[in-house]
Write a protein that holds these residues in place. Sequence first.
Motif, PDB file in Angstrom:
ATOM      1  N   TYR A 676       0.833  -1.205   0.000  1.00  0.00           N
ATOM      2  CA  TYR A 676       0.000   0.000   0.000  1.00  0.00           C
ATOM      3  C   TYR A 676       0.871   1.261   0.000  1.00  0.00           C
ATOM      4  CZ  TYR A 676      -3.836   3.158   1.032  1.00  0.00           C
ATOM      5  OH  TYR A 676      -4.751   4.168   0.955  1.00  0.00           O
ATOM      6  N   VAL A 679       2.151   1.836  -3.526  1.00  0.00           N
ATOM      7  CA  VAL A 679       1.113   2.323  -4.430  1.00  0.00           C
ATOM      8  C   VAL A 679       0.916   3.833  -4.273  1.00  0.00           C
ATOM      9  CG1 VAL A 679      -1.372   2.208  -4.921  1.00  0.00           C
ATOM     10  CG2 VAL A 679      -0.066   0.115  -4.609  1.00  0.00           C
ATOM     11  N   GLN A 680       1.158   4.350  -3.067  1.00  0.00           N
ATOM     12  CA  GLN A 680       0.992   5.784  -2.845  1.00  0.00           C
ATOM     13  C   GLN A 680       2.050   6.608  -3.575  1.00  0.00           C
ATOM     14  OE1 GLN A 680      -1.834   6.605  -1.073  1.00  0.00           O
ATOM     15  NE2 GLN A 680      -2.011   4.367  -1.166  1.00  0.00           N
ATOM     16  N   LEU A 701      -5.776  -5.758   1.961  1.00  0.00           N
ATOM     17  CA  LEU A 701      -5.137  -4.889   0.978  1.00  0.00           C
ATOM     18  C   LEU A 701      -6.110  -4.543  -0.147  1.00  0.00           C
ATOM     19  CD1 LEU A 701      -2.678  -3.474  -0.291  1.00  0.00           C
ATOM     20  CD2 LEU A 701      -2.039  -5.690  -1.295  1.00  0.00           C
ATOM     21  N   ARG A 704      -8.678  -2.018   1.064  1.00  0.00           N
ATOM     22  CA  ARG A 704      -8.103  -0.691   1.266  1.00  0.00           C
ATOM     23  C   ARG A 704      -7.823  -0.003  -0.065  1.00  0.00           C
ATOM     24  NH1 ARG A 704      -3.250   0.606   5.589  1.00  0.00           N
ATOM     25  NH2 ARG A 704      -3.425   2.882   5.518  1.00  0.00           N
ATOM     26  N   LEU A 705      -7.330  -0.782  -1.046  1.00  0.00           N
ATOM     27  CA  LEU A 705      -7.058  -0.202  -2.366  1.00  0.00           C
ATOM     28  C   LEU A 705      -8.342   0.281  -3.020  1.00  0.00           C
ATOM     29  CD1 LEU A 705      -4.436  -2.781  -3.745  1.00  0.00           C
ATOM     30  CD2 LEU A 705      -3.984  -0.394  -3.155  1.00  0.00           C
ATOM     31  N   LYS A 706      -9.382  -0.527  -2.960  1.00  0.00           N
ATOM     32  CA  LYS A 706     -10.629  -0.174  -3.639  1.00  0.00           C
ATOM     33  C   LYS A 706     -11.361   0.974  -2.936  1.00  0.00           C
ATOM     34  CE  LYS A 706     -10.137  -3.147  -6.908  1.00  0.00           C
ATOM     35  NZ  LYS A 706      -9.867  -2.695  -8.277  1.00  0.00           N
ATOM     36  N   THR A 708      -9.691   3.568  -1.759  1.00  0.00           N
ATOM     37  CA  THR A 708      -8.859   4.754  -1.966  1.00  0.00           C
ATOM     38  C   THR A 708      -9.083   5.243  -3.392  1.00  0.00           C
ATOM     39  OG1 THR A 708      -7.190   3.857  -0.452  1.00  0.00           O
ATOM     40  CG2 THR A 708      -6.513   5.680  -1.879  1.00  0.00           C
ATOM     41  N   VAL A 711      -6.391   5.150  -6.331  1.00  0.00           N
ATOM     42  CA  VAL A 711      -5.831   3.887  -6.847  1.00  0.00           C
ATOM     43  C   VAL A 711      -6.904   2.830  -7.045  1.00  0.00           C
ATOM     44  CG1 VAL A 711      -3.566   4.309  -5.844  1.00  0.00           C
ATOM     45  CG2 VAL A 711      -5.296   3.100  -4.493  1.00  0.00           C
ATOM     46  N   VAL A 716      -6.802  -5.699  -9.394  1.00  0.00           N
ATOM     47  CA  VAL A 716      -6.170  -6.502  -8.348  1.00  0.00           C
ATOM     48  C   VAL A 716      -6.502  -7.968  -8.601  1.00  0.00           C
ATOM     49  CG1 VAL A 716      -6.027  -6.996  -5.887  1.00  0.00           C
ATOM     50  CG2 VAL A 716      -6.313  -4.632  -6.660  1.00  0.00           C
TER      51      VAL A 716
END
Length: 758
Positions: A676, A679-680, A701, A704-706, A708, A711, A716
């Motif tokens: 993560y 990715v930032q 993960l 959290r990605l979906k 944000t 991103v 994924v």
Amino acid sequence: MDTEALKKSLLKKFQEVTADRLQKIQLGVLDLEKETADQAADDVARELHTMKGEARMLGLAAIGQLAHAAEDVLRAEREGRTATEIATDVMLRACDVLSDLIEDLSGANTGTPASEDMVRALAEVSGQAAPAIPGAKPPPPAPAPVVAAPVQAPVVRAPVVEAPVAAAPVAHAPAPASGRAEEEAPSAAKSAIADRTIRVNVEVLDSLGLLAGDLLVESARGRLRSSETEELFERFSRMGDRFLRLAEALDIPLEVRAQLDRVESDLHMLRDDAFRFVRRNDDGINTLHGNLSKMADHVAEARLVPLSTVFDAFPRAVRDMARTQTKEVDLLIENADIGVDRSMLGDVRDALVHLLRNSVDHGLESPDTRQALGKPQTGRIRIRVRVDGDMLHIEVEDDGRGIDPERLRQVAINKRLITAVQAASLSEREAIELIFRPGFSTREQVSELSGRGVGMDVVKRKVETLGGSVGVNSRIGRGTTITLRLPQSLALMKVLLVRLGDDVYGMPAADVEAVMRVKPEDRLEIFGTLAVRHRGKPTALVALGPLLGLNGGNRFDKPPAVVVRHGEDHAALVVDGFVDEREVAVKPCGGEFLKGAPFIAGTAALEDGRIAVLLHVPDIMAEVRRMARPVTQAPAAKRLRVLLVDDSPIARATEGALVKALGHMVEEAQDGEEAYGKVQNNTYDLILTDVQMPKMDGFSLARRLKSTPAVARIPVIILSSLASPEDKRRGLDAGADAYLVKGELGVEVLAQAIDRLT
């Protein structure tokens, strides 16, 4: 010895000694431009003075005159009457003329047109009048102005092997009639005519090396015969014991019993004498074998020639190359006194010349560019030498621009060496190794120094022919290091002997990383290629017999295997068994049936009469790489940047290989939290993640990605060994775009998922 014969021998010795002295003078002249100028000037002056005295003592007036004129230039430079750069140039040119005179002494007395011009040039620079050489033609009335000729690359003379002997008195040579009276001729002792070395014909050393190897084998056979003799004596002893036990069990008359007692006593004495003989014979054989081993080591050591023999010419050569490109280069050499096998010296020299040329031409930037980049204007090239066991490591490092893998890919495509799809599938290391392709060059224009498409492939071929390897490490903007790894000596070689059927094969011990038993649970398959886990990494698993075109294969549940290394590549070669590790004398392949055969480097005789075939590991590894490549590579419309998230190094290596085989770039993270964070700060086209990981698992993960927005659009894919429908539903509920099971993973499955999502 008559006077004429003595003079001939002294002239020959003068040529040998003065060639080495001239090399020292050139190195000292180059140091005049450095901080150690004072010490360098003293060294050059001493060598010139000695050369002058020896030449005049032997009647070589032209050499003496040139040395004297060079002394005048050196004196003018030290007194500030001549610029250092001008003095350096003219003295280096004088060294070239001296080299020609020393090589052919026919003009060393009366002089040659080149030597006469050189004397006048030296005199002009030093401000001294050029005195005539005795016996030489007078100069023309109005000589044309001397124009600085292009500096020639130095001639590197073939080394002559020297062996220590006791010092012996040497007769004095007759003093020549000509020569300056005010110059003191050196004594015979000072002239280096008498020393503790003798010149040995290299063919004699080669013969001694082969003989030493044969004697070692013969002494090993002697040890084998000694063991067989001991077994024979033991059999006789056991037979005698059985005979005596049989006699005791029989009812034998007393008079016969007395005779049997005497026979028993004789048998015991015979047995004691036999065992004493066996012990003495074993001691003698072991002592002989030890002495022969020492002799073989000494012969191998005598074949070693200091690398400085050729390295001493490199500072001059690098300076000349740099001047043609208006670059400033400082060459540093470390451990040049380390020895290398005389037979390898020419190939090592040729390889290093290519590397130095590439460093000056391709590696180092111009002074203006370096200054703009915040680098020192003077580039640095460093040659490091070290010994690791029986292997010699030579590193050539520069602090230049480095190698750009993307540019190499594009050049290879433009030159039609590979296709765009193949270029996209190359890893960074594979892209850098494109420089070893025949015909590869990043130069668009051919120059005198470089750009002819010949160079690094020659280096690789020469080093691998010697049983070595070439490695490259480069960082853009920081520089490049090329490492040559090769055997220090070719006379005797430590090898691991393995068995294939009834035949014995040998591999250089320096190329062997480990021996192992291949357990079924350690085997795996990577896009159709068998592999085995070795030290935490997947390593190609290949049956050596079929690879060599022999019968056989894996006949055991846990077959023995040899893990070999060549450069950055490894392979586990399955064999039928291990024989021994020993030192053998390598001989070229004899007979037409082995000559030119692939994978074969030579042969070695064994003590039991068999011949071991020695394998050429670079050839084997090239075939393994060819076999390990994917049969098909999926075309990619776009080269994706993929983030691979897994806490298992083996899983990352295996899955990363699959992604790279599809032509994509891979970056790695060890858990969801690290992923993560990456990715930032970076842009990715796809994320592949495991589920069970510390700190943050794959489900967390994905959620959290979906969640944000910045991103959330990145696809994924979950890669997990969890295969139940419930696990798959959890993954998709967390926001994953696809769920793949590791046990079912392959190139086609992964390619289809990536194509669908991207």
